[in-house]
Design a protein around this motif. Structure first.
Motif, PDB file in Angstrom:
ATOM      1  N   GLU A   1       0.844  -1.207   0.000  1.00  0.00           N
ATOM      2  CA  GLU A   1       0.000   0.000   0.000  1.00  0.00           C
ATOM      3  C   GLU A   1       0.870   1.244   0.000  1.00  0.00           C
ATOM      4  N   ASP A   2       0.450   2.232  -0.808  1.00  0.00           N
ATOM      5  CA  ASP A   2       1.306   3.400  -1.036  1.00  0.00           C
ATOM      6  C   ASP A   2       1.641   4.184   0.220  1.00  0.00           C
ATOM      7  N   ASP A   3       0.710   4.264   1.172  1.00  0.00           N
ATOM      8  CA  ASP A   3       0.979   5.141   2.317  1.00  0.00           C
ATOM      9  C   ASP A   3       1.606   4.416   3.506  1.00  0.00           C
ATOM     10  N   THR A   4       2.138   3.233   3.282  1.00  0.00           N
ATOM     11  CA  THR A   4       2.801   2.510   4.379  1.00  0.00           C
ATOM     12  C   THR A   4       4.253   2.966   4.509  1.00  0.00           C
ATOM     13  N   ASP A   5       4.648   3.276   5.751  1.00  0.00           N
ATOM     14  CA  ASP A   5       6.054   3.631   6.006  1.00  0.00           C
ATOM     15  C   ASP A   5       6.856   2.437   6.493  1.00  0.00           C
ATOM     16  N   VAL A   6       6.238   1.603   7.325  1.00  0.00           N
ATOM     17  CA  VAL A   6       6.954   0.483   7.936  1.00  0.00           C
ATOM     18  C   VAL A   6       6.127  -0.784   7.766  1.00  0.00           C
ATOM     19  N   GLY A   7       6.745  -1.818   7.214  1.00  0.00           N
ATOM     20  CA  GLY A   7       6.058  -3.092   7.005  1.00  0.00           C
ATOM     21  C   GLY A   7       6.254  -4.020   8.199  1.00  0.00           C
ATOM     22  N   PRO A   8       5.917  -5.278   8.015  1.00  0.00           N
ATOM     23  CA  PRO A   8       6.048  -6.255   9.110  1.00  0.00           C
ATOM     24  C   PRO A   8       7.500  -6.683   9.309  1.00  0.00           C
ATOM     25  N   VAL A   9       7.748  -7.439  10.375  1.00  0.00           N
ATOM     26  CA  VAL A   9       9.026  -8.158  10.494  1.00  0.00           C
ATOM     27  C   VAL A   9       8.803  -9.568   9.950  1.00  0.00           C
ATOM     28  N   ILE A  10       9.872 -10.303   9.774  1.00  0.00           N
ATOM     29  CA  ILE A  10       9.806 -11.457   8.871  1.00  0.00           C
ATOM     30  C   ILE A  10       8.953 -12.623   9.355  1.00  0.00           C
ATOM     31  N   ASN A  11       8.950 -12.891  10.667  1.00  0.00           N
ATOM     32  CA  ASN A  11       8.171 -14.043  11.136  1.00  0.00           C
ATOM     33  C   ASN A  11       7.931 -13.949  12.642  1.00  0.00           C
TER      34      ASN A  11
END
Ligand code: UN1
Length: 503
Positions: free
Chosen positions: A321-331
């Motif tokens: 999504e365009d307005d995301t700054d920080v995504g998840p961590v891997i697991n």
């Protein structure tokens, strides 16, 4: 993205797509929302052995292909990566989780490396040098070594395979590639495109599976003379130990505990931007991430409040999504490890300024999200200031002056990246000289290495090698010195030399 779901993927050995010989499989699952990305072979020693045999046989022909021709295949690979960049970027936001801009950067890094190493096909320079004897010609040339075992991490699932495999290939080696089990589909796409670019069969092989079965077999296999690994310090030590039996060339790129120094005279707005990008970009999951910020006392309070406010504005979400700054961590285990360090920091007496918790609202509970976390009043010897967390956590450390800042920055076992924000050119140059790290940034954060400079670190970050840049060629070649005597008579070095003037 058209998700592949439960589609089954295979190993690629000797130009054929094949299942693991034991028939076992594992799933790749998105850290963003738990969707299944695909099903992959959980290979064993037999599969590694077959791939190594194929790579060993292919080496005999590949090493004779003129290096410029090998480079042209890599150039074509770079073009295919450009064509596929949007798809790979989108896939990466799903399989690995990083945000779109960074995923595009990851693919771009491989494109850059493909073009750089394609050009290297017309260089691979050695030296020519005079002989101490008449009618004799001396030179040194780079020779390929053989089968390279490439073991790569999930955090740069396209870029890091390119750092290892493209220089290995242009130098004339063949490869058995074991991608991380968290990002197997990106690894498989990488190999598909190399194949499409025109590599002969057996030159690159991919064997999916875990470090215990696949990685360990590669490391111990007598016909794999070169191992290149990016991973944890613990794995690096084990790899080096297990590779010692065959005196292998071992290239290791391990952890970091990188610091940004901010002096009183720094541009604070710029420093805050650099810290945010380096500490929370890729959710802090870079070897180069800034997990320490060393701040001179006069700037400390202002920096702390600006940084905390800016961190709290970061939006967590799906990477696509365009307005995301920080995504998840891997697991899940990464999430648990990161949170355990929050508890450790609190127990050690550091001040939790923001974050420190798993994020769950707005559907985030289906993935592994952790709030950007900042600790204040951290002492240099605390575990949160010494150990690699590999997540969105950073530690603010207050120091009196420049000398203390350098001492604290160096006071860790790792030596990958380092940075200083200052307007004082003298201090900047002293930092360039005195920071014990493979990379130093001036007025920029700790991340953002470019492919044509050496990448790697001092101390426990590795074992003295570098990837990327010209330095990568040293990992994947052996030097040969060649002496051509065209005098037609026996000339003895060190003995039949011209008379020296008497002292
Ligand atoms: C890594 O985290 O292992 O300099 C690699 C950077 C990137 C590469 C990071 N170009 O942050």
């Amino acid at each position: 993205m058209a998700l592949t779901g439960t589609r089954r993927f295979q190993n690629y050995i000797d130009g054929e797509w094949v299942d693991a010989s034991n028939g076992d499989t594992f799933e790749s699952v998105s850290p963003a929302n738990g969707e299944t990305i695909g099903v992959f072979p959980k290979s064993g020693a037999e599969d590694v052995d077959r791939a190594v045999a194929a790579a060993k046989a292919a080496f005999e022909e590949w090493r004779l292909v003129p290096a410029p021709k090998r480079g042209e295949i890599l150039f074509r690979f770079g073009q295919l990566l450009i064509e596929q960049k949007d798809d790979l970027t989108d896939l990466m936001t799903h399989e690995m989780g990083k945000v779109k801009a960074e995923a595009g950067g990851d693919v771009q890094e491989a494109i850059d490396m493909a073009y750089y190493m394609a050009g290297e096909g017309r260089r691979l320079f050695g030296q020519t040098t005079p002989s101490e004897l008449r009618d004799k010609f001396n030179m040194s040339v780079r020779m390929p070594i053989g089968v390279v075992g490439a073991i790569t991490p999930w955090n740069f699932p396209i870029a890091i395979p390119s750092w290892k495999m493209l220089p290995a290939l242009v130098c004339g080696n063949t490869v058995v590639f074991k991608p991380a089990t968290d990002t197997p589909l990106l690894g498989e796409r990488f190999v598909e495109l190399l194949d499409e670019a025109g590599l002969p069969k057996g030159v690159v092989n991919i064997v999916h599976g875990g470090g215990g079965a696949v990685g360990d077999r590669l490391v111990r296999h007598p016909d794999v003379p070169v191992i290149t690994l990016t991973g944890s310090r613990e794995t690096g030590v084990e790899v080096m130990r297990n590779a010692a039996e065959h005196l292998k060339h071992v290239h290791l790129e391990l952890g970091g505990k990188n610091a940004i120094i901010v002096l009183d005279d720094a541009d604070l707005e710029l420093a805050v931007e650099g810290i945010l990008w380096s500490a929370f970009g890729t959710s802090g999951q870079r070897c180069t991430a800034a997990s320490r910020v060393i701040v001179q006392a006069g700037a400390y309070d202002a920096l702390e409040s600006k940084l905390v406010a800016a961190a709290e504005r970061l939006r967590l979400g799906y990477g696509w999504e365009d307005d995301t700054d920080v995504g998840p961590v891997i697991n899940k285990s990464a999430l648990e490890k990161i949170h355990s360090y929050t508890e450790i920091g609190k127990d050690e007496g550091a001040k939790l300024l923001t974050g420190g918790e798993v994020a769950t609202g707005n559907g985030l509970g289906d993935g592994y999200y952790y709030r950007p976390t900042i600790f204040g009043d951290v002492e240099p010897q605390m575990r949160i200031a010494q150990e690699e967390i590999f997540g969105p956590t950073t530690a603010l450390i207050r120091v009196r002056d420049f000398d203390e800042a350098i001492r604290v920055s160096n006071g860790i076992k790792y030596g990958l990246s380092s940075s200083i924000f200052t307007r004082d050119v003298n201090k900047a140059f002293r930092a360039m000289r005195d920071l014990q790290a493979g990379i130093t940034y001036i007025n920029a954060g700790t991340i953002g290495a470019e492919v044509h400079l050496p990448f790697g670190g001092t101390k426990d970050t590795g074992n003295g090698h570098r990837e990327a840049g010209q330095a990568a060629l040293d990992v994947f070649t052996e030097w040969k010195s060649i002496y051509v005597d065209y005098s037609g008579k026996l000339q003895r070095a060190q003995i039949d030399t011209e008379e020296q003037p008497s002292p």
